[in-house]
Design an enzyme around this catalytic site. Sequence first.
Site, short mmCIF file in Angstrom:
data_model
loop_
_atom_site.label_atom_id
_atom_site.label_comp_id
_atom_site.label_asym_id
_atom_site.label_seq_id
_atom_site.Cartn_x
_atom_site.Cartn_y
_atom_site.Cartn_z
N LEU A 63 -38.56 19.01 -8.73
CA LEU A 63 -37.59 19.13 -7.98
C LEU A 63 -37.04 20.46 -8.11
CD1 LEU A 63 -35.80 15.74 -8.53
CD2 LEU A 63 -37.36 16.00 -6.69
N LYS A 73 -34.55 18.09 -21.60
CA LYS A 73 -33.43 17.23 -22.22
C LYS A 73 -33.60 15.81 -21.48
CE LYS A 73 -29.85 20.58 -23.41
NZ LYS A 73 -30.78 21.56 -23.34
N VAL A 104 -5.06 19.85 -17.91
CA VAL A 104 -3.81 20.25 -17.23
C VAL A 104 -4.17 21.37 -16.03
CG1 VAL A 104 -1.73 21.73 -17.44
CG2 VAL A 104 -2.48 20.09 -19.31
N SER A 181 -13.42 17.16 0.31
CA SER A 181 -14.18 16.14 0.31
C SER A 181 -13.88 14.73 1.41
CB SER A 181 -13.87 15.48 -1.10
OG SER A 181 -12.66 15.30 -1.42
N ARG A 184 -15.71 15.45 4.39
CA ARG A 184 -17.03 14.87 4.08
C ARG A 184 -17.19 13.53 3.98
NH1 ARG A 184 -16.55 18.71 -0.22
NH2 ARG A 184 -17.24 17.06 -1.74
N GLY A 190 -10.05 14.13 -4.71
CA GLY A 190 -9.26 14.61 -6.02
C GLY A 190 -8.08 15.32 -5.68
N ASP A 193 -6.94 19.19 0.98
CA ASP A 193 -7.22 20.34 1.67
C ASP A 193 -6.81 20.35 2.79
OD1 ASP A 193 -8.17 21.20 -1.11
OD2 ASP A 193 -9.82 19.79 -0.60
N ASP A 269 -3.29 21.57 -1.35
CA ASP A 269 -3.65 23.00 -1.08
C ASP A 269 -3.51 23.19 0.58
OD1 ASP A 269 -4.33 23.93 -3.45
OD2 ASP A 269 -6.39 23.26 -3.39
#
Length: 348
Positions: A63, A73, A104, A181, A184, A190, A193, A269
């Site tokens: 990929l 891994k 923080v 997000s 989207r 989180g 925006d 934001d």
Amino acid sequence: SPRKFPHTEGNLNSDLISFLMELAEYENIVGRNVFKSNAYKTAASVLASHPKRIASGEEAAKLKGIGKKIALKIDEFLATGKLEKLEKIRGDETSTALKELARVSGVGPTKARQLYDEGITTIEQLRGNPEKLTHHQRIGLKYLEEFEQSIPRAEIEALEGALRRSLSALPEPITLTICGSYRRGKETSGDIDVLLCVKSSLDGNATSTEDPKTAKEKHGKKFEDKNLLSRIVNLLEQDKIVTDTLSLGDTKFMGVCRLSDDTPHRRLDIRLLSPDQFHCGVLYFTGSGLFNKEMRSVALSAGFTLNEYSIRPVGSTGVAGEPLPVTCERDIFDYIGMDYKEPHERNM
Ligand code: DCP
Ligand code: MG
Ligand code: MN
């Protein structure tokens, strides 16, 4: 944004994705190596959109975005159910402390290391030493647990309504687009925006004594009313939407908001753009961060340089030309010969 791990439950490769994201976090915060961190993030995102369960490192390495080291891994993890490297990291006190401090908002890898070197290893110790923190970091500490809670879509929808009502009190017409997000299509975010667009008084209305053309050359595309964003923030404070300011510039605000007394404080934001910057701004601010990285590299290969304000052709000398006209997001994809992707298809 405060959440570090994406939603991977139910994904066929969720166990692989989470160890890759843990390594990405380690390389970012402890290793302070953005390149390695991004390589793990990219691999995790590739697996997140892969429709089949990965059975071997060899299969994964086929990929795009997964190299040999990561393939090894994956083999180790598939064979033993764990990674020696991660077991060591999890048991390492320094790593644990740095990751704890970096919870923080405003404390990045460098600040975390600096605090650690001064003997601070826990959030509790941080609370006892506020003089070591900037204003932003103190607010981040104050709302630590609240900022770590993800924001349901419905809350952002309600907030959008509140923001629009509040902004309608301004004399100038202003358009509001929530990006990130949320745009989207994610069920949780989180942070929030917000992109605002106001007609710049530099086009047309020349009340300033300075020749508009000179002013534009000197300052770039800026707003004549430098106080516009702070007026907006004041209004949002009056209306009890904005509760704290982390930083405030002419075109960028980082702060804290709240929908009501019953909901947590949220990171907000805001960016203020002029109409000619709007579509490049929406594209950038919608993300994802990895999608932006990918799109910028496609742009470069096609002879364009793309940033949050404009798309410009790059001449044979390597010098970027004037910004190209853009009437919608699709124009930007067209310039660089990339198939248009709806916001929900940009979740990489
Ligand atoms: N962005 C970027 N590169 C960065 C930071 C941000 O390209 N280093 C862009 C893409 C992001 C957008 O800004 O999608 C908003 O940044 P956020 O950190 O708020 O990220 P998201 O909104 O995508 O996710 P979250 O739900 O975690 O806030
Ligand atoms: Mg966001
Ligand atoms: Mn954000």
